[in-house]
Design a protein around this motif. Structure first.
Motif, PDB file in Angstrom:
ATOM      1  N   ASP A  39      62.958  44.998  40.270  1.00 52.82           N
ATOM      2  CA  ASP A  39      63.838  45.001  41.435  1.00 52.82           C
ATOM      3  C   ASP A  39      64.690  43.740  41.375  1.00 52.82           C
ATOM      4  N   THR A  40      65.886  43.869  40.819  1.00 55.46           N
ATOM      5  CA  THR A  40      66.740  42.703  40.605  1.00 55.46           C
ATOM      6  C   THR A  40      67.325  42.147  41.897  1.00 55.46           C
ATOM      7  N   SER A  41      67.093  42.832  43.017  1.00 57.39           N
ATOM      8  CA  SER A  41      67.542  42.291  44.299  1.00 57.39           C
ATOM      9  C   SER A  41      66.592  41.221  44.826  1.00 57.39           C
ATOM     10  N   LYS A  42      65.398  41.159  44.238  1.00 58.84           N
ATOM     11  CA  LYS A  42      64.407  40.176  44.674  1.00 58.84           C
ATOM     12  C   LYS A  42      64.610  38.846  43.963  1.00 58.84           C
ATOM     13  N   LYS A  43      64.042  37.796  44.523  1.00 55.32           N
ATOM     14  CA  LYS A  43      64.074  36.468  43.943  1.00 55.32           C
ATOM     15  C   LYS A  43      62.715  36.144  43.324  1.00 55.32           C
ATOM     16  N   GLY A  44      62.602  34.967  42.726  1.00 59.32           N
ATOM     17  CA  GLY A  44      61.356  34.557  42.089  1.00 59.32           C
ATOM     18  C   GLY A  44      60.910  33.193  42.554  1.00 59.32           C
ATOM     19  N   THR A  45      59.617  32.930  42.374  1.00 55.69           N
ATOM     20  CA  THR A  45      59.024  31.628  42.671  1.00 55.69           C
ATOM     21  C   THR A  45      58.265  31.144  41.448  1.00 55.69           C
ATOM     22  N   LEU A  46      58.481  29.896  41.069  1.00 51.54           N
ATOM     23  CA  LEU A  46      57.771  29.281  39.945  1.00 51.54           C
ATOM     24  C   LEU A  46      56.860  28.198  40.503  1.00 51.54           C
ATOM     25  N   ARG A  47      55.553  28.339  40.211  1.00 53.56           N
ATOM     26  CA  ARG A  47      54.572  27.337  40.628  1.00 53.56           C
ATOM     27  C   ARG A  47      54.071  26.630  39.379  1.00 53.56           C
ATOM     28  N   LEU A  48      54.357  25.332  39.321  1.00 52.40           N
ATOM     29  CA  LEU A  48      54.019  24.517  38.158  1.00 52.40           C
ATOM     30  C   LEU A  48      52.891  23.570  38.511  1.00 52.40           C
ATOM     31  N   SER A  49      51.918  23.480  37.613  1.00 50.18           N
ATOM     32  CA  SER A  49      50.774  22.590  37.822  1.00 50.18           C
ATOM     33  C   SER A  49      50.865  21.418  36.859  1.00 50.18           C
ATOM     34  N   TYR A  50      50.767  20.190  37.417  1.00 59.10           N
ATOM     35  CA  TYR A  50      50.850  18.965  36.619  1.00 59.10           C
ATOM     36  C   TYR A  50      49.575  18.147  36.806  1.00 59.10           C
ATOM     37  N   SER A  51      48.870  17.916  35.714  1.00 58.50           N
ATOM     38  CA  SER A  51      47.666  17.090  35.754  1.00 58.50           C
ATOM     39  C   SER A  51      47.428  16.515  34.368  1.00 58.50           C
ATOM     40  N   CYS A  52      46.708  15.375  34.324  1.00 49.72           N
ATOM     41  CA  CYS A  52      46.417  14.711  33.055  1.00 49.72           C
ATOM     42  C   CYS A  52      45.004  14.146  33.071  1.00 49.72           C
ATOM     43  N   ASP A  53      44.354  14.148  31.908  1.00 47.08           N
ATOM     44  CA  ASP A  53      43.040  13.509  31.738  1.00 47.08           C
ATOM     45  C   ASP A  53      43.284  12.051  31.345  1.00 47.08           C
ATOM     46  N   ILE A  54      43.474  11.184  32.321  1.00 50.97           N
ATOM     47  CA  ILE A  54      43.856   9.808  31.992  1.00 50.97           C
ATOM     48  C   ILE A  54      42.664   8.904  31.707  1.00 50.97           C
ATOM     49  N   THR A  55      41.441   9.342  32.041  1.00 52.13           N
ATOM     50  CA  THR A  55      40.237   8.568  31.718  1.00 52.13           C
ATOM     51  C   THR A  55      39.179   9.507  31.190  1.00 52.13           C
ATOM     52  N   GLU A  56      38.180   8.940  30.519  1.00 51.49           N
ATOM     53  CA  GLU A  56      37.101   9.766  29.974  1.00 51.49           C
ATOM     54  C   GLU A  56      36.335  10.479  31.081  1.00 51.49           C
ATOM     55  N   ASP A  57      36.281   9.874  32.266  1.00 48.10           N
ATOM     56  CA  ASP A  57      35.553  10.492  33.374  1.00 48.10           C
ATOM     57  C   ASP A  57      36.240  11.747  33.884  1.00 48.10           C
ATOM     58  N   ASN A  58      37.531  11.909  33.545  1.00 54.73           N
ATOM     59  CA  ASN A  58      38.297  13.024  34.081  1.00 54.73           C
ATOM     60  C   ASN A  58      38.552  14.134  33.064  1.00 54.73           C
ATOM     61  N   ILE A  59      37.770  14.145  31.991  1.00 53.81           N
ATOM     62  CA  ILE A  59      37.996  15.145  30.952  1.00 53.81           C
ATOM     63  C   ILE A  59      37.878  16.552  31.511  1.00 53.81           C
ATOM     64  N   ASN A  60      36.882  16.786  32.349  1.00 54.22           N
ATOM     65  CA  ASN A  60      36.693  18.102  32.934  1.00 54.22           C
ATOM     66  C   ASN A  60      37.241  18.180  34.356  1.00 54.22           C
ATOM     67  N   ASN A  61      37.888  17.144  34.810  1.00 56.50           N
ATOM     68  CA  ASN A  61      38.459  17.112  36.151  1.00 56.50           C
ATOM     69  C   ASN A  61      39.781  16.348  36.096  1.00 56.50           C
ATOM     70  N   PRO A  62      40.831  16.974  35.550  1.00 62.05           N
ATOM     71  CA  PRO A  62      42.105  16.281  35.355  1.00 62.05           C
ATOM     72  C   PRO A  62      42.661  15.732  36.668  1.00 62.05           C
ATOM     73  N   THR A  63      43.320  14.598  36.578  1.00 63.08           N
ATOM     74  CA  THR A  63      43.921  13.973  37.738  1.00 63.08           C
ATOM     75  C   THR A  63      45.289  14.580  38.008  1.00 63.08           C
ATOM     76  N   PRO A  64      45.547  15.085  39.231  1.00 60.16           N
ATOM     77  CA  PRO A  64      46.876  15.616  39.554  1.00 60.16           C
ATOM     78  C   PRO A  64      47.924  14.521  39.428  1.00 60.16           C
ATOM     79  N   VAL A  65      49.090  14.887  38.938  1.00 60.93           N
ATOM     80  CA  VAL A  65      50.194  13.934  38.799  1.00 60.93           C
ATOM     81  C   VAL A  65      51.190  14.213  39.923  1.00 60.93           C
ATOM     82  N   THR A  66      51.331  13.257  40.821  1.00 59.66           N
ATOM     83  CA  THR A  66      52.185  13.403  42.001  1.00 59.66           C
ATOM     84  C   THR A  66      53.564  12.809  41.753  1.00 59.66           C
ATOM     85  N   GLY A  67      54.582  13.424  42.357  1.00 61.11           N
ATOM     86  CA  GLY A  67      55.934  12.871  42.303  1.00 61.11           C
ATOM     87  C   GLY A  67      56.692  13.168  41.036  1.00 61.11           C
ATOM     88  N   VAL A  68      56.283  14.180  40.288  1.00 59.86           N
ATOM     89  CA  VAL A  68      57.000  14.572  39.074  1.00 59.86           C
ATOM     90  C   VAL A  68      58.261  15.347  39.467  1.00 59.86           C
TER      91      VAL A  68
END
Length: 368
Positions: A39-68
């Motif tokens: 349906d080309t009359s409709k619009k779209g939404t893009l949801r992007l997720s930003y996170s990084c494993d900045i320390t060894e403690d966060n390997i399985n719990n990436p830290t969200p990156v705010t303000g990108v």
């Protein structure tokens, strides 16, 4: 009379075979239209997720990156049947104009188009079609988007509080997308097409200064080369410096800068040449190729081919370009478009029809 009967019998068998094949493909077309109509009359939404494993403690719990900050550039349109078409001004890019978008079936081709598109955008001052920024959860939601394929470019983020620099790989993504499990277009309450993507992040803790190099190569069949080339260097999308390459500096330039930033190189292409860009680590190579063929050389004719199911192949390749593997999902995100139709009944029924024809022909030969 008997000979006439045999001819009529063969014709009936052939007609039946063609009729079965026609019905099969007509049914397949109806299924494709029912399942894949956009349906080309409709619009779209893009949801992007930003996170990084900045320390060894966060390997399985990436830290969200705010303000990108994110920039979206719409490079193709899409019609109701799911076919794409390059948009202006990107058709002015030689790498784009030489590729039929609906024939792209591999991630490498999509990845190879990122650099020329980015270079064209920066060197020509092309404005983004939409922009957004990530929230405290590292999520950027950009809505009211026209449908098509977008180049997603994310600004480098310098976090002075942690002395950390974040960079994000640019990529192409499509809006809308198909969920292959249900073979339906992904909606949000039936109002907009929604695509979820996880961006690839790299980080540099306590970044240090590193060296960068530009080299110029010539492939010109002994043609008369220009005496110099002007090259623009863009830092995170902004003009950083303009340099001149010539034989006096061995067609080479080097500089130093803090690691963790995005660099784009663009040259003023001389008449009679085309240019291609490549990067290996911190080394950029500009290759100028003469547009005239060498003596006694004739370009072999090429026949463009289009895949039978361009929607599946093109968007499957877009998915691979993002994930860099053949996993069915985008790192915790909704899957990108897939159309995967079941083809085996087509060949089975077609063989049955052909079998009728062959059986009739052999029967006639035995009677003869």
């Amino acid at each position: 009379m008997e000979k006439k009967y045999k001819v009529i019998k063969r014709m009936i068998s052939l007609i039946m075979t063609m009729f079965i094949i026609t019905v099969i493909f007509a049914a397949r077309t109806s299924v494709l239209e029912a399942r894949n109509r956009i349906d080309t009359s409709k619009k779209g939404t893009l949801r992007l997720s930003y996170s990084c494993d900045i320390t060894e403690d966060n390997i399985n719990n990436p830290t969200p990156v705010t303000g990108v900050t994110i920039h979206l550039y719409r490079v193709t349109s899409v019609n109701e049947g799911g076919e794409f078409a390059w948009l202006s001004p990107y058709t002015d890019i030689s790498e784009i104009s030489s590729v039929e978008v609906n024939s792209i079936s591999d991630a490498d081709t999509w990845n190879s188009l990122v650099t020329p598109v980015k270079t064209y955008i920066y060197s020509n001052g092309i404005s983004d079609d939409a922009t957004g920024s990530s929230d405290s959860d590292g999520i950027a939601t950009i809505s009211n988007l026209d449908l098509g394929i977008y180049l997603v470019v994310t600004d480098t983020l310098v976090d002075d509080s942690n002395n950390c620099t974040y960079t994000f790989t640019p990529f192409f993504t499509s809006i809308p997308t198909i969920d292959p499990e249900t073979d339906t277009w992904v909606y949000d309450n039936g109002q907009e097409y929604v695509v979820d993507v996880t961006a690839k992040c790299e980080y540099y803790l306590n970044p240090v200064s590193v060296d960068y190099d530009i080299y110029k190569n010539w492939v010109d069949y002994d043609s008369e080369r220009p005496s110099s080339i002007e090259v623009k260097i863009y830092l995170d999308g902004s003009l950083y410096n303009t340099v001149t390459l010539s034989s006096s500096n061995s067609w080479h330039y080097s500089w130093s800068y803090e690691e963790g930033h995005s660099w784009t190189i663009s040259e003023t292409v001389p008449s009679g040449y085309s240019v291609s860009y490549s990067q290996s680590g911190n080394v950029f190579t500009l290759t100028n190729t003469g547009t005239e063929n060498p003596p006694e050389y004739q370009q072999p004719p090429t026949t463009p081919t289009t895949p039978e199911n361009p929607v599946q192949q093109v968007l499957g390749a877009v998915r691979l370009a993002i994930t860099e593997d053949d996993t069915p999902e985008v790192l915790g995100a909704t899957r990108l478009p897939q159309t995967g139709q079941i083809w085996w009944p087509v060949f089975v029924l077609a063989l049955i029809g052909i079998g009728f024809f062959v059986a009739g022909f052999l029967s006639d030969r035995k009677k003869a």
